[in-house]
Write a protein that holds these residues in place. Sequence first.
Motif, short mmCIF file in Angstrom:
data_model
loop_
_atom_site.label_atom_id
_atom_site.label_comp_id
_atom_site.label_asym_id
_atom_site.label_seq_id
_atom_site.Cartn_x
_atom_site.Cartn_y
_atom_site.Cartn_z
N LYS A 918 0.83 -1.20 0.00
CA LYS A 918 0.00 0.00 0.00
C LYS A 918 0.87 1.26 0.00
CE LYS A 918 -3.83 2.10 2.53
NZ LYS A 918 -4.62 2.07 3.78
N LYS A 919 1.90 1.27 0.85
CA LYS A 919 2.78 2.44 0.92
C LYS A 919 3.49 2.69 -0.41
CE LYS A 919 3.91 2.44 5.86
NZ LYS A 919 4.96 2.20 6.86
N LYS A 921 2.61 1.68 -3.40
CA LYS A 921 1.66 2.10 -4.43
C LYS A 921 1.29 3.57 -4.25
CE LYS A 921 -1.83 -0.67 -5.37
NZ LYS A 921 -2.91 -1.64 -5.14
N GLU A 922 1.11 3.96 -3.02
CA GLU A 922 0.78 5.37 -2.75
C GLU A 922 1.93 6.27 -3.18
OE1 GLU A 922 -0.09 5.54 1.37
OE2 GLU A 922 -2.11 4.72 1.16
N ARG A 923 3.14 5.83 -2.88
CA ARG A 923 4.31 6.63 -3.28
C ARG A 923 4.39 6.78 -4.80
NH1 ARG A 923 9.32 6.09 -5.07
NH2 ARG A 923 9.13 3.83 -5.30
N THR A 925 2.00 6.38 -7.02
CA THR A 925 0.86 7.16 -7.54
C THR A 925 1.08 8.65 -7.30
OG1 THR A 925 -0.52 5.28 -6.91
CG2 THR A 925 -1.65 7.31 -7.50
#
Length: 1566
Positions: A918-919, A921-923, A925
């Motif tokens: 999740k981290k 992917k957030e980074r 994105t």
Amino acid sequence: MATRIIPADWIKNWEKSGKHEFVQLCKNLAYKTNHDSTIKDIQAALYELCWHVIQGNFKLDLSASVLCDMMDLRDDMPSILADVFSILDIETSSLEEKNKRDHYTQLVGACLFFVPDAILKERLDPETLESLGLIKQAHQFNQKIVKIKTKLFYKQQKFNLLREENEGYAKLITELGQDLSGNITSHIVLESIKSLIGCFNLDPNRVLDIILEVYECRSDQDEFFLPLIKSYMCEPLTLCHILGFKFKFNQEPNEETPTSLYHIAAALLHHNLIELEDIYVHLMPLDASIVEEHKREITEAKQIARKLTMVVVPSEKTEDKEREKEEEKNDKAPDNQKLGLLEALLRIGDWHHAQSIMDQMPAFYATSHKAVALALCQLLHLTVEPLYRRAGVPKGAKGCLMRPLRNKRAPRPAESFEDLRRDVFSMLCYLGPHLSHDPILFAKIVRLGKGFMKEYQSEGRNDNVKDKMDTLLSCFLSIADQVLLPSLSLMECNACMSEELWGLFKLFPYQHRYRLYGQWKNETYTSHPLLVKVKAQTVDRAKYIMKRLTKENVKPSGRQIGKLSHSNPTILFDYILSQIQWYDNLIGPVVDSLKYLTSLNYDVMAYCIIEALANPEKEKMKHDDTTISSWLQSLASLCGAVFRKYPIELAGLLQYVTNTLKAGKSFDLLILKEVVQKMAGIEITDEMTSEQMEAMTGGEQLKAEGGYFGQIRNTKKSSQRLKDALLDHDLALPLCLLMAQQRNGVVFLEGGEKHLKLVGKLYDQCHDTLVQFGGFLASNLSTEDYIKRVPSIDILCNQFHTPHDAAFFLSRPMYGHQILSKYDELKKAEKSNRQQQKVHKYVAACELVMSPVHEAVVSLHPPRVWDDLRPQFYATFWSLTMYDLAVPHNAYDREVKKLQVQVKAIEENPDVPMNKKKKEKERCTALQEKLQEEEKKQLEHVQRVLHRLKLEKDNWLLAKSTKNETITKFLQLCLFPRCIFSAIDAVYCARFVELVHQQKTPNFCTLLCYDRVFSDIIYTVASCTENESRRYGRFLCCMLETVTRWHSDRAVYEKECGNYPGFLTIFRATGFDGGNKADQLDYENFRHVVHKWHYKLTKASVHCLETGEYTHIRNILIVLTKILPCYPKVLNLGQALECRVHKICLEEKEKRPDLYALAMGYSGQLKGRKAHMVPENEFHHKEQPVRSATPVSQQNGPGTTAKPASKTEEGVSEDADRAKDKSQGAAKPVNKANSTAAKVTTSNGNGAPNSTKSIKERDDKEKSGKEKKEKKEKTPGNTLETKGESRREKQRDERGAGGKEERAPREGKEKTPKADRDKQKAEEKSSKEDNKAKAGNGEPKEPSRERDTGAKESKSKEKGGDRSAMSGSLKSPVPRLESAESERDHKRRKLETHSSPSHSSSVKDNSNEPKDSASKHHINYNSVARSKSRERETDKKESENARGRSKEKTEDKDRKDRKRDHMTTDREMSLESKRRKDENGTNSSNKHSNSASPSSDSPVSADKEKTKRSKSSSKEKGESAKPERNSSGGKKESRHDKDKSDKKEKRDSSGGKDEKKHHKSSDKHR
């Protein structure tokens, strides 16, 4: 005395007045108040009176009577008179006159009745007493005296020993040992003691001894015993003797002095009952033996240190350890009574006497004994306690309260920081490194220091207070130097103390801290034996750890390094750095292992690095003086890694670099470069890929993601630290200015005797660091900080003497910030969403910001500069960047796709935990969104900038002077300085030129600009450093990319250049007036121009490669490698380069390996590009319509030199006019105007000869056979015309060639050492081929423009034959004359060697170059060319069969016609100079026949070879190779075309005629 007291008159007149006067005198003396002087005066008077009697001057009875009278004056008068008699007794007994002795005896006898006998017996000698009758016998009297004295003084009357009077002493001990808690005082006990002494007849000294013994047993009863002793004793010396006896008793070998004895001695000293000097002499050992012991300890410590540094076999180590243990057992230190007394004094708080004892001993000797050190520490605890409670206790800490000493005479406790100066600082200085015994006191002192620094740094102090505080600060610094740091060295791995100390040290400026570290490292460890041992042990342990340090065991090794560093960081880091300087592969493991260090240790590490860098004993250059030493490179690399990873203060390092720059040394810029690269992630490399370069033209996010080799991660904190260090110490601008100034300093000041290679490296390093550092400031400083620190451009240049390129580099971000902020203000002031209004506001913002800059730049250059360029254009060029000109959409898309792939990979990876997925992917994105937002923002910005430029362009360039001058100023002041500034600036320069062209800027000639850039790059390349060569190569590559794009496609050319003022061939002083299609350079001629540029590059490259100069060869190889994607495109140029580079590889393999590596690299890449090269005819030969107005087909070089610059510019248009006349079939002689234009055609790069022949070629295809016959019939008349003109041209040629023939031998001589004989022969052959090519490509020259300069004539020849020369080099060798050709070759080489450095002259001179390149190519590639020609012959035969026999007949007829023409010309030239005779006579044929045989590789017979050559030449003329006609733009496909060519040849210049003669001789040979 006698005359003064009793005058002689008194004796004479004694009866009358003398007696009365004497009596009166005595009475006066007797009644005086001063007792002592009275007795002396009376004694003197009596003595004189008696002496007169002894002398016989005075009667005895008179004197006796007066003396009797005197007795009543005082009670002690008989004693006074007895003293006088005693003196006279001694005096008279030694006299020889007996009468005087008799007189004396009579006088004393007369006085017996009033002087008592007892007094006389006491005073007078026994013999005198016997003579007076006072005693019977003197001898018996003496014996009696002795007996009495013995009884009085030597007979024991008191009891000294306990056994002699045990009851009395028992009672005394009971009295002293009673309970003292009641009302018993020392006064009561003293009375009892007196009674006991009197009753039992006790010896008082023995009683005092017993009192001291009891006090020793009851040492806590100071309040009782001290007053008792004080009231009992009468003589301090007696007490000292008794104490001394006690100390002496304990000095026996196996005795140990009790502490209680030390205590009572200290107490008595403290209360001044005894003196230190009196008791000190009774103590052992002697001071001399203490000094000896101290020296012995230092020597032993040094021996231990030496042993630890020596390589010892393990067996020897064990033996040494056993020996040391035995020595420790045997050598038990003797009892030191002085130290015992010292400790006791410190325990009771008597600092004054303790200090006196310590002063008698060596430094730190006393406190090196733990008991003494702890006693002093305890005293310090008590002294600083009140102040510590007030100002030192940290929040939340309680601490244990200290009970103060009951001793009122102890040092007064400190209540303020000022009180510390009274006793505390001196105590600490005596304690020295042995504060290590008490870490708690260590922490207290450090905390007091922190408390003081807070007060010191507070504001609002008056001068008096400030002086006191400064004094206190210096005291604290001294304590840190002499006490705190040495004590830390002796502490066992105490990280807490290290951190505590850092809490104080971080409040000091780094200058103070580094001074302390320097003392600690270089001096402290020599001051004490313990520290000497500790240093040796630390080094030994450091060696042990470093030997075992690897990447795999970083963690355990790091812990060991951390433990060792807590106490002795300077020694540890000094050793680690020495290892890193030798083994740079340790840098990684060492940096990783430093994570367990304390803050203080990191600071010490920074100091140690700076000290290692500044080591004066180390050379910063290698022994070859061409490269920077590896130790410096290793330390620089370590700096970058350590300062990035750990929170170390940078100020000291930055200041060090600044100071070295101030001193004019640039070696240490390597450190700054590494630090900025590692901490800010900003790389400076000229080896960027095209993708990286593209990314670097975007925003900051795109740069970070795609612009660097290393992935930039987590540099936010480190770059912030670097920025803060620069701003806090005001080093940002000074560093920039010093680097900018030092660039030239490297060359002119620092260079000196240094090797050129090293000077270049230092210059590059200085420049690259400036670019890198400036980039860091631009991207990290806020707008306000940047604008506040960077002055205006005129101040930078005029006041700080900053070079213009660097000044604009520093100012550029400021302009961008100011424009954007002003733009935002305008937008806020008037809110509007319309794009058009936004753009207008942006333009307004630009005007507001840049107007002062336009005014400021005027002062940077002389006024005449602004006649050609407007300040607005100059400032615009220097203030923009690639970010402003174009949006790198591909780079943005590429990075976004990468992030999308990363997201996909994360999703598909099952091993990654969900929260981490999740981290990540957030980074990814978030990064995508940032990039897309940045792209959008840049797109809007670029549109605004382009609109602004569109509005500005009409005012950029003035029409006051010629366009040639304008281009010259643009190149000098803008393009060339900036294109070598950085890689991105190189791209910017190329794109800016293209943008100025696309904007249709008035008065800007794109064609001229490109021509000047490509025409002669030798001087530019030769003056570059290594990195500048890379940037210059990148600039040329970008320029060539644009040119190649236009060259590759007619549609692109027509679209981007067809109707643009930059490609006008007519120039008017009033500027562009619209023009028409006929004024434009057409596509086919543009291709010829591009070929000329490629040839120019080849010629310059070959020249540089042949110089043998290191810089020339290195730089041109770098440039060639950079422009490889766009050059060479032509096969024969590529082969020429390949051959020359191959030769470099062979020559430099052993001599200069770096050149060999460069050459091999380029050679390999060049071979790989061979598949993409095309033959020359494909490169610049395309069909074009007959109606196309092309420039004139000939160029007369000599006219160029005599023409002004404006004529140079007009050349292109006049070429076009002349071409129109040619295309209409006009056969009249060329007029003066056309000749003038032809001479300067190459100033804008028009390769005119080829275009005219291409027209003929098209005519041949379109016209019928009948027209061919008509043309054939016209040939004789044309030949006659040519003959007449030939004659004139020959005469002129003779005049022009005279100087050339004189200079040729010398020039040839200069060049000969660089080439062997074979090379010379090959050059001659190549020159012949050049002339042959010229014969088919004649040059019309009119007599009215004749010049007698050899160089100009040579230019004319080369302009005519530049294309044919290149293709001719690939043909099989045709027999040819040599003598005249070798002369020409010498002249041509001379012209090349002495060509003008200016770009304008190189443009004019470009006609001089094609022939030379062809000859060089032929030299280097003779055999290859012949083999290729044979292959082509086969291909041509096949194509000949396909085309039919009719074509062969046409070619044969053409050859015969040409033979006839040449024969006619030969007859007319029979009376010419010796050179022409040699060319046409039999000698030439012989020479040719001699030279033809070595040039042939074929094993066939001579006849076959001749036949083959003749066929080959005819086929090449007519078909695929087309070497001669090809470069002229025509095909030999019809007789009509041949006739046309013949006519043109007859109008050619003398150079053309010479070539015709060569053709004729070769035909004869056939």
